[in-house]
Design a protein around this motif. Structure first.
Motif, mmCIF file in Angstrom:
data_model
loop_
_atom_site.group_PDB
_atom_site.id
_atom_site.type_symbol
_atom_site.label_atom_id
_atom_site.label_comp_id
_atom_site.label_asym_id
_atom_site.label_seq_id
_atom_site.Cartn_x
_atom_site.Cartn_y
_atom_site.Cartn_z
ATOM 1 N N LEU A 1 0.808 -1.219 0.000
ATOM 2 C CA LEU A 1 0.000 0.000 0.000
ATOM 3 C C LEU A 1 0.842 1.270 0.000
ATOM 4 O O LEU A 1 0.456 2.261 -0.623
ATOM 5 N N ILE A 2 1.969 1.265 0.688
ATOM 6 C CA ILE A 2 2.770 2.489 0.750
ATOM 7 C C ILE A 2 3.766 2.604 -0.402
ATOM 8 O O ILE A 2 4.405 3.636 -0.560
ATOM 9 N N SER A 3 3.860 1.558 -1.208
ATOM 10 C CA SER A 3 4.784 1.614 -2.350
ATOM 11 C C SER A 3 4.139 2.357 -3.517
ATOM 12 O O SER A 3 2.922 2.315 -3.710
ATOM 13 N N GLU A 4 4.968 3.028 -4.301
ATOM 14 C CA GLU A 4 4.465 3.701 -5.508
ATOM 15 C C GLU A 4 3.843 2.699 -6.466
ATOM 16 O O GLU A 4 2.807 2.977 -7.078
ATOM 17 N N VAL A 5 4.477 1.546 -6.608
ATOM 18 C CA VAL A 5 3.957 0.509 -7.504
ATOM 19 C C VAL A 5 2.579 0.054 -7.041
ATOM 20 O O VAL A 5 1.645 -0.044 -7.838
ATOM 21 N N GLY A 6 2.437 -0.223 -5.750
ATOM 22 C CA GLY A 6 1.148 -0.659 -5.219
ATOM 23 C C GLY A 6 0.060 0.370 -5.427
ATOM 24 O O GLY A 6 -1.058 0.048 -5.852
ATOM 25 N N GLN A 7 0.369 1.617 -5.155
ATOM 26 C CA GLN A 7 -0.612 2.689 -5.330
ATOM 27 C C GLN A 7 -1.010 2.831 -6.796
ATOM 28 O O GLN A 7 -2.189 3.016 -7.115
ATOM 29 N N GLN A 8 -0.035 2.725 -7.679
ATOM 30 C CA GLN A 8 -0.321 2.830 -9.110
ATOM 31 C C GLN A 8 -1.203 1.671 -9.575
ATOM 32 O O GLN A 8 -2.164 1.875 -10.323
ATOM 33 N N LEU A 9 -0.880 0.456 -9.134
ATOM 34 C CA LEU A 9 -1.658 -0.711 -9.548
ATOM 35 C C LEU A 9 -3.093 -0.650 -9.033
ATOM 36 O O LEU A 9 -4.041 -1.006 -9.747
ATOM 37 N N ILE A 10 -3.273 -0.184 -7.807
ATOM 38 C CA ILE A 10 -4.630 -0.043 -7.270
ATOM 39 C C ILE A 10 -5.394 1.026 -8.038
ATOM 40 O O ILE A 10 -6.560 0.827 -8.412
ATOM 41 N N ALA A 11 -4.753 2.155 -8.315
ATOM 42 C CA ALA A 11 -5.408 3.222 -9.085
ATOM 43 C C ALA A 11 -5.812 2.725 -10.474
ATOM 44 O O ALA A 11 -6.920 3.008 -10.947
ATOM 45 N N GLU A 12 -4.931 1.970 -11.122
ATOM 46 C CA GLU A 12 -5.245 1.442 -12.445
ATOM 47 C C GLU A 12 -6.398 0.437 -12.380
ATOM 48 O O GLU A 12 -7.264 0.422 -13.264
ATOM 49 N N CYS A 13 -6.437 -0.370 -11.340
ATOM 50 C CA CYS A 13 -7.531 -1.328 -11.160
ATOM 51 C C CYS A 13 -8.859 -0.591 -11.021
ATOM 52 O O CYS A 13 -9.850 -0.956 -11.673
ATOM 53 N N LEU A 14 -8.889 0.440 -10.195
ATOM 54 C CA LEU A 14 -10.116 1.218 -10.012
ATOM 55 C C LEU A 14 -10.534 1.897 -11.310
ATOM 56 O O LEU A 14 -11.724 1.914 -11.657
ATOM 57 N N PHE A 15 -9.570 2.423 -12.037
ATOM 58 C CA PHE A 15 -9.859 3.061 -13.320
ATOM 59 C C PHE A 15 -10.494 2.062 -14.296
ATOM 60 O O PHE A 15 -11.498 2.359 -14.948
#
Length: 114
Positions: free
Chosen positions: A88-102
């Motif tokens: 959750l605190i990693s840039e990669v994790g945040q990006q992947l979650i944002a892309e999933c929601l998108f």
């Protein structure tokens, strides 16, 4: 649609998607979020409730009950689970979650009008 984005705590693990109690237009929207989480994050748990025939959990959260449009609340992993917190605190994790929601939001567009 109304999308409320959260991360969890409380000794668990995985992703969760909530709608208000009962079958509503929100369940159609939640379907896409449930499917996308499971597709994009096969190595993380998905915490489903199949008691009413779908994957989302139902709760009486104010933000789900008091909207005039389909509303979904997502819980993105658990901050008190070390592996998930690191993701959750990693840039990669945040990006992947944002892309999933998108991607899920884009799929919701296919069911207009909701």
């Amino acid at each position: 649609i109304y999308l409320s984005i959260h991360s969890n705590a409380g000794g668990g693990k995985g992703f969760e998607v909530f709608t208000s109690v009962g079958q509503t237009k929100s369940d159609k929207v939640a379907h896409f979020f449930c499917e996308q989480y499971q597709k994009d994050f096969p190595n993380f748990a998905f915490r489903a409730d199949h008691s009413d025939g779908d994957h989302d959990k139902e709760a009486g959260f104010y933000v789900l009950r008091k909207t005039d449009c389909p509303a979904v609340l997502v819980e993105n992993l658990f901050f008190d689970n070390r592996l998930e917190a690191e993701f959750l605190i990693s840039e990669v994790g945040q990006q992947l979650i944002a892309e999933c929601l998108f991607k899920a939001i884009k799929m919701v567009e296919t069911i207009k009008p909701i």
